[in-house]
Every structure is written in structure tokens, then in C-alpha cells.
Design a protein around this motif. Structure first.
Motif, PDB file in Angstrom:
ATOM      1  N   GLY A  64      48.127   7.726  26.809  1.00  0.00           N
ATOM      2  CA  GLY A  64      46.940   6.920  26.980  1.00  0.00           C
ATOM      3  C   GLY A  64      45.684   7.746  27.097  1.00  0.00           C
ATOM      4  O   GLY A  64      45.715   8.910  27.493  1.00  0.00           O
ATOM      5  N   GLY A  65      44.560   7.144  26.730  1.00  0.00           N
ATOM      6  CA  GLY A  65      43.294   7.850  26.760  1.00  0.00           C
ATOM      7  C   GLY A  65      43.082   8.689  25.511  1.00  0.00           C
ATOM      8  O   GLY A  65      43.700   8.458  24.473  1.00  0.00           O
ATOM      9  N   TYR A  66      42.217   9.691  25.626  1.00  0.00           N
ATOM     10  CA  TYR A  66      41.894  10.516  24.473  1.00  0.00           C
ATOM     11  C   TYR A  66      41.506  11.914  24.936  1.00  0.00           C
ATOM     12  O   TYR A  66      41.231  12.151  26.111  1.00  0.00           O
ATOM     13  CB  TYR A  66      40.762   9.893  23.646  1.00  0.00           C
ATOM     14  N   VAL A  67      41.500  12.834  23.983  1.00  0.00           N
ATOM     15  CA  VAL A  67      41.011  14.180  24.198  1.00  0.00           C
ATOM     16  C   VAL A  67      39.878  14.435  23.223  1.00  0.00           C
ATOM     17  O   VAL A  67      39.971  14.075  22.049  1.00  0.00           O
ATOM     18  CB  VAL A  67      42.137  15.230  24.048  1.00  0.00           C
ATOM     19  N   VAL A  68      38.793  15.010  23.697  1.00  0.00           N
ATOM     20  CA  VAL A  68      37.656  15.351  22.846  1.00  0.00           C
ATOM     21  C   VAL A  68      37.318  16.823  23.058  1.00  0.00           C
ATOM     22  O   VAL A  68      37.308  17.318  24.185  1.00  0.00           O
ATOM     23  CB  VAL A  68      36.443  14.438  23.144  1.00  0.00           C
ATOM     24  N   ALA A  69      37.098  17.530  21.946  1.00  0.00           N
ATOM     25  CA  ALA A  69      36.663  18.921  22.029  1.00  0.00           C
ATOM     26  C   ALA A  69      35.151  18.955  22.216  1.00  0.00           C
ATOM     27  O   ALA A  69      34.411  18.306  21.471  1.00  0.00           O
ATOM     28  CB  ALA A  69      37.056  19.680  20.762  1.00  0.00           C
ATOM     29  N   THR A  70      34.706  19.697  23.241  1.00  0.00           N
ATOM     30  CA  THR A  70      33.285  19.819  23.521  1.00  0.00           C
ATOM     31  C   THR A  70      32.849  21.269  23.257  1.00  0.00           C
ATOM     32  O   THR A  70      33.483  21.959  22.470  1.00  0.00           O
ATOM     33  CB  THR A  70      32.989  19.326  24.946  1.00  0.00           C
ATOM     34  N   GLU A  71      31.797  21.738  23.901  1.00  0.00           N
ATOM     35  CA  GLU A  71      31.251  23.045  23.500  1.00  0.00           C
ATOM     36  C   GLU A  71      32.219  24.193  23.748  1.00  0.00           C
ATOM     37  O   GLU A  71      32.437  25.038  22.869  1.00  0.00           O
ATOM     38  CB  GLU A  71      29.929  23.321  24.211  1.00  0.00           C
ATOM     39  N   HIS A  72      32.830  24.253  24.925  1.00  0.00           N
ATOM     40  CA  HIS A  72      33.639  25.416  25.285  1.00  0.00           C
ATOM     41  C   HIS A  72      35.125  25.111  25.446  1.00  0.00           C
ATOM     42  O   HIS A  72      35.902  26.001  25.786  1.00  0.00           O
ATOM     43  CB  HIS A  72      33.117  26.039  26.585  1.00  0.00           C
ATOM     44  N   HIS A  92      34.907  30.898  26.543  1.00  0.00           N
ATOM     45  CA  HIS A  92      33.507  30.931  26.947  1.00  0.00           C
ATOM     46  C   HIS A  92      32.837  32.151  26.335  1.00  0.00           C
ATOM     47  O   HIS A  92      31.859  32.683  26.875  1.00  0.00           O
ATOM     48  CB  HIS A  92      33.379  30.951  28.472  1.00  0.00           C
ATOM     49  N   ALA A  93      33.344  32.598  25.193  1.00  0.00           N
ATOM     50  CA  ALA A  93      32.749  33.747  24.518  1.00  0.00           C
ATOM     51  C   ALA A  93      31.299  33.435  24.145  1.00  0.00           C
ATOM     52  O   ALA A  93      30.995  32.325  23.693  1.00  0.00           O
ATOM     53  CB  ALA A  93      33.554  34.076  23.261  1.00  0.00           C
ATOM     54  N   PRO A  94      30.394  34.370  24.327  1.00  0.00           N
ATOM     55  CA  PRO A  94      28.971  34.115  24.041  1.00  0.00           C
ATOM     56  C   PRO A  94      28.759  33.673  22.595  1.00  0.00           C
ATOM     57  O   PRO A  94      29.312  34.256  21.659  1.00  0.00           O
ATOM     58  CB  PRO A  94      28.307  35.469  24.310  1.00  0.00           C
ATOM     59  N   GLY A  95      27.962  32.615  22.427  1.00  0.00           N
ATOM     60  CA  GLY A  95      27.575  32.169  21.097  1.00  0.00           C
ATOM     61  C   GLY A  95      28.632  31.398  20.340  1.00  0.00           C
ATOM     62  O   GLY A  95      28.451  31.112  19.152  1.00  0.00           O
ATOM     63  N   ILE A  96      29.738  31.032  21.000  1.00  0.00           N
ATOM     64  CA  ILE A  96      30.851  30.363  20.330  1.00  0.00           C
ATOM     65  C   ILE A  96      30.958  28.920  20.822  1.00  0.00           C
ATOM     66  O   ILE A  96      30.801  28.645  22.011  1.00  0.00           O
ATOM     67  CB  ILE A  96      32.181  31.090  20.604  1.00  0.00           C
ATOM     68  N   ARG A  97      31.243  28.009  19.915  1.00  0.00           N
ATOM     69  CA  ARG A  97      31.470  26.601  20.258  1.00  0.00           C
ATOM     70  C   ARG A  97      32.740  26.109  19.581  1.00  0.00           C
ATOM     71  O   ARG A  97      33.227  26.710  18.616  1.00  0.00           O
ATOM     72  CB  ARG A  97      30.287  25.739  19.806  1.00  0.00           C
ATOM     73  N   MET A  98      33.249  24.984  20.067  1.00  0.00           N
ATOM     74  CA  MET A  98      34.394  24.356  19.416  1.00  0.00           C
ATOM     75  C   MET A  98      33.967  23.754  18.073  1.00  0.00           C
ATOM     76  O   MET A  98      32.831  23.341  17.880  1.00  0.00           O
ATOM     77  CB  MET A  98      34.984  23.246  20.287  1.00  0.00           C
ATOM     78  N   THR A 119      28.415  33.720  12.609  1.00  0.00           N
ATOM     79  CA  THR A 119      28.705  35.138  12.417  1.00  0.00           C
ATOM     80  C   THR A 119      30.089  35.307  11.802  1.00  0.00           C
ATOM     81  O   THR A 119      31.077  34.785  12.322  1.00  0.00           O
ATOM     82  CB  THR A 119      28.669  35.880  13.762  1.00  0.00           C
ATOM     83  N   PRO A 120      30.197  36.032  10.691  1.00  0.00           N
ATOM     84  CA  PRO A 120      31.512  36.202  10.063  1.00  0.00           C
ATOM     85  C   PRO A 120      32.524  36.849  11.006  1.00  0.00           C
ATOM     86  O   PRO A 120      32.232  37.846  11.673  1.00  0.00           O
ATOM     87  CB  PRO A 120      31.207  37.113   8.865  1.00  0.00           C
ATOM     88  N   GLY A 121      33.711  36.259  11.081  1.00  0.00           N
ATOM     89  CA  GLY A 121      34.805  36.827  11.843  1.00  0.00           C
ATOM     90  C   GLY A 121      34.737  36.655  13.339  1.00  0.00           C
ATOM     91  O   GLY A 121      35.605  37.139  14.062  1.00  0.00           O
ATOM     92  N   ALA A 122      33.723  35.916  13.843  1.00  0.00           N
ATOM     93  CA  ALA A 122      33.541  35.814  15.287  1.00  0.00           C
ATOM     94  C   ALA A 122      34.349  34.691  15.927  1.00  0.00           C
ATOM     95  O   ALA A 122      34.467  34.635  17.151  1.00  0.00           O
ATOM     96  CB  ALA A 122      32.066  35.598  15.614  1.00  0.00           C
ATOM     97  N   ALA A 123      34.920  33.813  15.115  1.00  0.00           N
ATOM     98  CA  ALA A 123      35.590  32.622  15.639  1.00  0.00           C
ATOM     99  C   ALA A 123      37.106  32.807  15.656  1.00  0.00           C
ATOM    100  O   ALA A 123      37.634  33.857  15.276  1.00  0.00           O
ATOM    101  CB  ALA A 123      35.195  31.404  14.813  1.00  0.00           C
ATOM    102  N   ALA A 124      37.797  31.733  16.093  1.00  0.00           N
ATOM    103  CA  ALA A 124      39.242  31.825  16.267  1.00  0.00           C
ATOM    104  C   ALA A 124      39.853  30.432  16.220  1.00  0.00           C
ATOM    105  O   ALA A 124      39.149  29.412  16.186  1.00  0.00           O
ATOM    106  CB  ALA A 124      39.573  32.498  17.598  1.00  0.00           C
ATOM    107  N   LEU A 125      41.182  30.403  16.210  1.00  0.00           N
ATOM    108  CA  LEU A 125      41.949  29.172  16.337  1.00  0.00           C
ATOM    109  C   LEU A 125      42.860  29.315  17.549  1.00  0.00           C
ATOM    110  O   LEU A 125      43.510  30.362  17.727  1.00  0.00           O
ATOM    111  CB  LEU A 125      42.772  28.917  15.073  1.00  0.00           C
ATOM    112  N   TYR A 126      42.917  28.275  18.383  1.00  0.00           N
ATOM    113  CA  TYR A 126      43.714  28.279  19.607  1.00  0.00           C
ATOM    114  C   TYR A 126      44.699  27.111  19.612  1.00  0.00           C
ATOM    115  O   TYR A 126      44.460  26.082  18.979  1.00  0.00           O
ATOM    116  CB  TYR A 126      42.805  28.155  20.839  1.00  0.00           C
TER     117      TYR A 126
END
Length: 287
Positions: A64-72, A92-98, A119-126
Motif C-alpha cells: 500500500g501507498g507509494y514511493v517517490v524519488a526526490t532530490e537525494h 548526498h554527493a554534492p551536485g547530484i540528484r535522483m 557532468t560526465p561520469g558523475a552519476a550512478a545507479l543504486y
């Protein structure tokens, strides 16, 4: 040629993440950089709830309910129409958002990121487990975008937008392994006609993927063969999902592309296309 129908006004600046769920009575999507969660009602009205600086994507929860991705990270609501009550930080890496993400067949949640300045290469998948533990899956990503699973759950399809590729993974014990290229849209000179963005997989295992900047949604066979091209009247096509009573409505979100009042008429609206093959029921997050 399929008929493309505009079904809302330009209700988003950067529409993203459409998802159909009977749990909340239809379609939800996000106005990502406005931080708003939107719901399409049966009468065509669009309701809006602000959840933060960013609203990257939304999925139902198994209990029940939902999950939402926010900034961090992600925020959890216990009721489909309630506000989020709990938060889990992903990074909470600087300059990174979901950015984009989805639930997996094993109930986990995959959450991708992007740097605000791309920025190239600065992001990730979790990966976020049902126990809300967070673990990294991929690094060196630039704009983590569409992710979807084959009907049997044995394969996953993934987009890091600036690469021009649609990548394929095997899914083994709930983990993504053996990444390889399924589709490479770069020309001989490395140029791209738009960037792949959000995607959805239908009941036949074919992959519908939005192309940002090229006014199209492309449909690929599981072997990477291009089957179909749906042309929209606005250039910045961001994501798509299959929904409606029979899961045969292809809903497509769009963006104004940072152009504001100079954007194409209809940019930021939601579009619908009738298709022949139904989608798959949405996968819920077990957390």
C-alpha cells in the motif's frame, strides 16, 4: 502511422516517469524539476502534489501507498493519496540528484542519478532493497535513465542517455550482471539524433523508448531490431508507459526543454497512442 492524441494541456515543465497502477486508479507522472507528483483523473483533470525540489519517479508499494524519488533519495507514503512520511537517503554527493528508476521483479527498487550540470561520469545507479538498505550497482554514469525488465524477469534494459545506447543485462539472483550493448544509435561520426530516455517493456518483450530531442518513441525487439517509430508533435519526448483498462494505451510525457514560452505548442503535455500489444502490470516496491 499511429494516431497521437494530446490528452492534457502543457501541465509540466519537464514531465517524466509515467506509470499506470490500479492501486491509485490510473496514471501518475512527475514534473521532475518542479518537484511535483501528478495524477491524471478519469475526467482528464490533473492533480498535483509537491514533494520536494525534485520528483524523479513514482511507483506503488506492495503493501500500500507509494514511493517517490526526490532530490537525494526516496520517500515513502503509506496511503496512495497521502503525503510521504518517511525518507531514505540514497546519496548526498554534492551536485547530484535522483533521476529515473523502477521497481524490479524481486521487489527491490533501482534508483538512478544525474549531476545537476550533467557532468560526465558523475552519476550512478543504486539498488534499494525491501529492507531499505542501499547498495551501489553502477558508477561512471552521466544521466541514468530508462530501466525495465523482460516479461520473464531474466533480462533488464538500461539507458545512460549520452551514450546513445540501449544496454542489456542478465538478471541473476536479483542482480544485474553482464552488461552489454543491445542498440547503439550513434552514427559513424559519433553524432546522435536525440538521446534515449525513459522506457517501458510490453507483454511481448519489446521495448518502447522515448528519444529526447527527436520527437519520437522507438520500439525495439528483444534482439535490438527496430520495429516501429512513433512521431510526436513536440521534440522533447521524455518517457513512456503502457496503461489504460487493457494496458494498450501508450502514455508519453514531454518537456519544454528549458525553452519556456518559446517551446513548441504542446510541449509539456501528456500524449496517448493506442497500440496492439498490452503492457505488463506495474512492479511494486516491496519496501
Amino acid at each position: 502511422m499511429r494516431t497521437v492524441e494530446q490528452i492534457t494541456a502543457a501541465v509540466t515543465d519537464h514531465g517524466e516517469g509515467p506509470v499506470w497502477s490500479p492501486a491509485w486508479g490510473g496514471l501518475r507522472f512527475v514534473d521532475m524539476l518542479a518537484g511535483d507528483l501528478l495524477a491524471l483523473r478519469p475526467d482528464g483533470a490533473v492533480e498535483r502534489r509537491q514533494v520536494g525540489r525534485v520528483a524523479a519517479f513514482v511507483r506503488p508499494r506492495a503493501h500500500g501507498g507509494y514511493v517517490v524519488a526526490t532530490e537525494h533519495g526516496i520517500e515513502l507514503a503509506d496511503d496512495v493519496d497521502g503525503a510521504p512520511a518517511r525518507a531514505v537517503e540514497v546519496t548526498h554527493a554534492p551536485g547530484i540528484r535522483m533521476n529515473e528508476g523502477t521497481a524490479a521483479p524481486d521487489g527491490s527498487l533501482y534508483v538512478g542519478t544525474s549531476a545537476w550540470d550533467q557532468t560526465p561520469g558523475a552519476a550512478a545507479l543504486y539498488r534499494v532493497g525491501a529492507d531499505l538498505a542501499v547498495e551501489p550497482v553502477l558508477d561512471g554514469i552521466t544521466i541514468s535513465n530508462g530501466l525495465g525488465f523482460s516479461p520473464d524477469g531474466a533480462s533488464a534494459y538500461y539507458v545512460d542517455s549520452p551514450t546513445g545506447r540501449l544496454d542489456l543485462f542478465d538478471v541473476v539472483d536479483g542482480r544485474l550482471v553482464d552488461r552489454r550493448v543491445l542498440v547503439d544509435r550513434r552514427g559513424a561520426d559519433g553524432a546522435l539524433d536525440g538521446e534515449l530516455d525513459g522506457l517501458v517493456v510490453d507483454a511481448q518483450g519489446t521495448i518502447w523508448v522515448a528519444v529526447y530531442g527527436a520527437a519520437t518513441v522507438l520500439r525495439y525487439a528483444p534482439d535490438g531490431t527496430l520495429l516501429e517509430r512513433v512521431v510526436l508533435p513536440v521534440p522533447h519526448v521524455t518517457a513512456c508507459t503502457l496503461g489504460g483498462p487493457d494496458l494498450t494505451d501508450l502514455f508519453v510525457t514531454t518537456s519544454r526543454g528549458g525553452l519556456g514560452a518559446d517551446a513548441a505548442p504542446g510541449a509539456g503535455a501528456l500524449f496517448r497512442v493506442e497500440v496492439d500489444v498490452p503492457g505488463l502490470p506495474v512492479l511494486p516496491f516491496a519496501g
